[in-house]
Scaffold this motif. Sequence first.
Motif: not given
Length: 91
Positions: A62-63, A8-12, A41-47, A69-72
Amino acid sequence: MMGTQPEIVFIKPKHGRKVPIPQYMRDTQEYFGEYLPEEGLQVQKTLFWIRRKQDDDIEEVSQSDNPTIVQETTDPVKTKLKKIIKEETQE
């Protein structure tokens, strides 16, 4: 045999970028927007997200900066049921 937990990563989005949210995330009804919000948004690190980072569209932060938290989900049964419910409520 145990599976591995998805990372899980947080991205902008990078400044000035409009990064579309992939359809599979919108189908799960866990995220309703069409674009990655500026606050991140916090997401699963996908391709998909790895490619967006390689294209310099997003940045991982950073965390300590991520409040939500929004997870796929990749559960096909759950996704299909939510899609059916969504279609029925639109009729």
